[in-house]
Scaffold this active site. Structure first.
Site, PDB file in Angstrom:
ATOM      1  CG  ASN A 160      -1.940   1.105   1.210  1.00 58.76           C
ATOM      2  OD1 ASN A 160      -1.882   2.004   0.383  1.00 58.76           O
ATOM      3  ND2 ASN A 160      -2.890   1.048   2.131  1.00 58.76           N
ATOM      4  CE  LYS A 211      -0.975  -0.597   6.994  1.00 60.20           C
ATOM      5  NZ  LYS A 211      -2.342  -0.078   7.298  1.00 60.20           N
ATOM      6  NE  ARG A 246      -6.390   1.386  -0.514  1.00 61.39           N
ATOM      7  CZ  ARG A 246      -6.350   2.690  -0.230  1.00 61.39           C
ATOM      8  NH1 ARG A 246      -5.205   3.293   0.019  1.00 61.39           N
ATOM      9  NH2 ARG A 246      -7.466   3.403  -0.194  1.00 61.39           N
ATOM     10  CG  HIS A 305     -13.237   3.486   1.674  1.00 61.80           C
ATOM     11  ND1 HIS A 305     -14.043   4.477   2.230  1.00 61.80           N
ATOM     12  CD2 HIS A 305     -11.961   3.812   2.020  1.00 61.80           C
ATOM     13  CE1 HIS A 305     -13.278   5.345   2.873  1.00 61.80           C
ATOM     14  NE2 HIS A 305     -12.011   4.969   2.743  1.00 61.80           N
ATOM     15  CG  HIS A 311     -14.782   1.856   5.020  1.00 60.05           C
ATOM     16  ND1 HIS A 311     -14.072   0.696   4.832  1.00 60.05           N
ATOM     17  CD2 HIS A 311     -13.861   2.822   5.241  1.00 60.05           C
ATOM     18  CE1 HIS A 311     -12.776   0.960   4.925  1.00 60.05           C
ATOM     19  NE2 HIS A 311     -12.628   2.248   5.169  1.00 60.05           N
ATOM     20  CG  LEU A 312     -18.769   4.620   9.781  1.00 63.27           C
ATOM     21  CD1 LEU A 312     -19.677   4.797  10.978  1.00 63.27           C
ATOM     22  CD2 LEU A 312     -19.114   5.611   8.669  1.00 63.27           C
ATOM     23  N   GLY A 313     -13.966   5.348   9.006  1.00 64.63           N
ATOM     24  CA  GLY A 313     -12.617   5.559   9.509  1.00 64.63           C
ATOM     25  C   GLY A 313     -12.330   7.039   9.472  1.00 64.63           C
ATOM     26  CG  ASN A 314      -8.872  10.529   9.446  1.00 61.02           C
ATOM     27  OD1 ASN A 314      -9.379  11.270  10.284  1.00 61.02           O
ATOM     28  ND2 ASN A 314      -8.021  10.974   8.545  1.00 61.02           N
ATOM     29  NE  ARG A 343     -10.361  12.494   3.137  1.00 60.47           N
ATOM     30  CZ  ARG A 343     -10.251  11.245   2.737  1.00 60.47           C
ATOM     31  NH1 ARG A 343     -11.219  10.688   2.030  1.00 60.47           N
ATOM     32  NH2 ARG A 343      -9.182  10.539   3.049  1.00 60.47           N
ATOM     33  CG  ASP A 380      -8.180   9.457  16.982  1.00 65.28           C
ATOM     34  OD1 ASP A 380      -9.084   8.821  17.574  1.00 65.28           O
ATOM     35  OD2 ASP A 380      -7.138   8.923  16.570  1.00 65.28           O
ATOM     36  CD  GLU A 384     -12.603  -2.845  11.778  1.00 61.09           C
ATOM     37  OE1 GLU A 384     -11.654  -3.021  12.573  1.00 61.09           O
ATOM     38  OE2 GLU A 384     -12.470  -2.927  10.544  1.00 61.09           O
ATOM     39  CG  ASN A 385     -11.867  -0.420  16.895  1.00 56.39           C
ATOM     40  OD1 ASN A 385     -11.897  -1.582  17.269  1.00 56.39           O
ATOM     41  ND2 ASN A 385     -11.107  -0.013  15.891  1.00 56.39           N
ATOM     42  CD  GLU A 394      -8.920  -1.330   2.905  1.00 57.72           C
ATOM     43  OE1 GLU A 394      -9.434  -0.534   2.095  1.00 57.72           O
ATOM     44  OE2 GLU A 394      -8.219  -0.965   3.867  1.00 57.72           O
TER      45      GLU A 394
END
Length: 394
Positions: free
Chosen positions: A6, A13, A88, A176, A204-207, A237, A278, A330-331, A381
């Site tokens: 990635n 990564k 990716r 995503h 799909h909830l991330g940053n 964003r 965050d 997820e968290n 992913e």
């Protein structure tokens, strides 16, 4: 073994998968960062963390160091142990509807889409070229946009002059997609429903955050659009806003369109309204009673609910599950609870104990009274990219 990559503008990564078993197993994770600056390489192998401060003037040097350190740690005996590399790749435009073996023609298309993903596709191609020089093995591009190529014109066209689409490729692409494909495939197994008959709403909830409606195992609609700036409110964003705000702020501030767009990407969303990007910091401040942060958090959840209701309508209420995934999905127990509580029309009911339970793969968090089952699922992913790469190189 399959190496999954990635790439970023100053980072690579990566994960290495052992693929002899039915399900590939990740045996090493790593990150080469600050490429072209001062250089830092981290690897996690067999429960140990290894770190090297090392000069990596460019991506080619970074790839060489990654290979050298894998040999040093005896993760691999030689390069031949790695039989394929999966990348990716953020933007495939409308040319790629599935992963593909990388050749010169594919690289030309990735380059042609630089204008559609200026932050992601250029470093992605640099990384591909670097790995090609170091490893003479098959390589696969897995596109983040491919999964959404099943969108119908009704959902991918914008109400703008039609020649913007025909001449300039202005349309909804969605992102995503690798995560959505993983969740769709995985939930087919969890629910024991044929993937071609599976209907989901995935959050799909991330940053960076988006949502998708999945009908018969395919993307019906998604919240991100021409760029990843559209749709939901995110970490930094804005998501959807009145487009006239851009012109207005240019006149008001003297900033140009590029500066305004940069602010919408990097200084808006949770951060813009609260000063916090965050979700862990946001929910801590909510619990502490901070009114501005609480307002921001409720706004975030409200936008998710708008899309939930919209997608439920598009699926005509035929929904096998609602899924929360990615870092926040997820968290963040409280964020899931707030979203579920306020999706009034969907008649959802959360199981509080299940919502707070620890899990490693997936967890059912709704009660039997809930009109639709609700799950939180850990996305993967990298595993999806590994599977595609393995399939294609075989």
């Amino acid at each position: 073994m399959i190496l999954v990559v990635n790439p970023g503008s100053s980072s690579i990564k990566f994960q290495l998968f052992e693929t002899q078993n039915t399900t590939p197993i990740s045996i090493l994770e790593g990150l080469a960062e600050r490429i072209g600056i001062d250089g830092n390489l981290v690897m996690k192998f067999q429960g140990q963390k290894y770190e090297w401060k090392i000069n990596m003037p460019d991506h080619l040097a970074a790839v060489g160091e990654i290979n050298n350190r894998m040999l040093e740690l005896q993760v691999i005996k030689n390069k031949a142990d790695i039989t394929g590399i999966g990348f990716r790749t953020v933007h495939g435009g409308d040319k790629f509807i599935q992963p593909t073996i990388i050749n010169e023609e594919v690289k030309k298309v990735i380059e042609a889409n630089f204008k559609l993903a200026p932050l992601h596709n250029p470093p992605g191609l640099v990384a591909i070229n670097a790995f090609e020089k170091e490893f003479k093995i098959p390589m696969v591009a897995v596109f983040d946009t491919s999964f959404h190529q099943t969108l119908a014109p009704l959902n991918y066209l914008y109400p703008v002059p039609y020649n913007w689409y025909t001449d300039h490729k202005v349309r909804k692409y969605g992102f995503h997609g690798i995560s959505y494909e993983y969740i769709t495939t995985h939930m087919s197994q969890v629910l024991k429903i044929d993937q071609n008959k599976l209907n989901l709403i995935i959050c799909h909830l991330g940053n960076g955050a988006s949502m998708a409606a999945i009908k018969n195992g395919k993307s019906l609609d998604t919240s991100m659009g021409f760029t990843p700036l559209a749709g939901l409110m995110m970490g930094t964003r804005s998501g959807d806003i009145d487009p006239s705000i851009v012109q207005y702020m240019v006149k008001e501030t003297g900033m140009d369109v590029f500066q305004i767009t940069d602010a919408l990407n990097k200084q808006s969303g949770l951060f813009g309204m609260s000063g916090l990007s965050d979700m862990r910091d946001v929910t801590d401040a909510v619990r502490a009673g901070n009114e501005q942060v609480t307002l921001t958090w409720k706004k975030y959840c409200q936008v998710v609910d708008r899309y939930l209701v919209d997608y439920a309508n598009q699926l005509e209420g035929k929904i096998d599950a609602i899924v929360f995934t990615a870092g926040v999905g997820e968290n963040s127990k409280s964020t899931r609870a707030e979203i579920i509580a306020n999706a009034k029309l969907l008649e959802l009911e959360l199981d509080e104990n299940a919502n707070h339970a620890k899990y490693t793969d997936y967890n059912l968090i709704s009660t039997p009274k809930s009109k639709y089952p609700i799950y939180c699922v850990r996305t993967n992913e990298e595993l999806m990219i590994c599977n595609h790469t393995l399939k294609l190189i075989k």
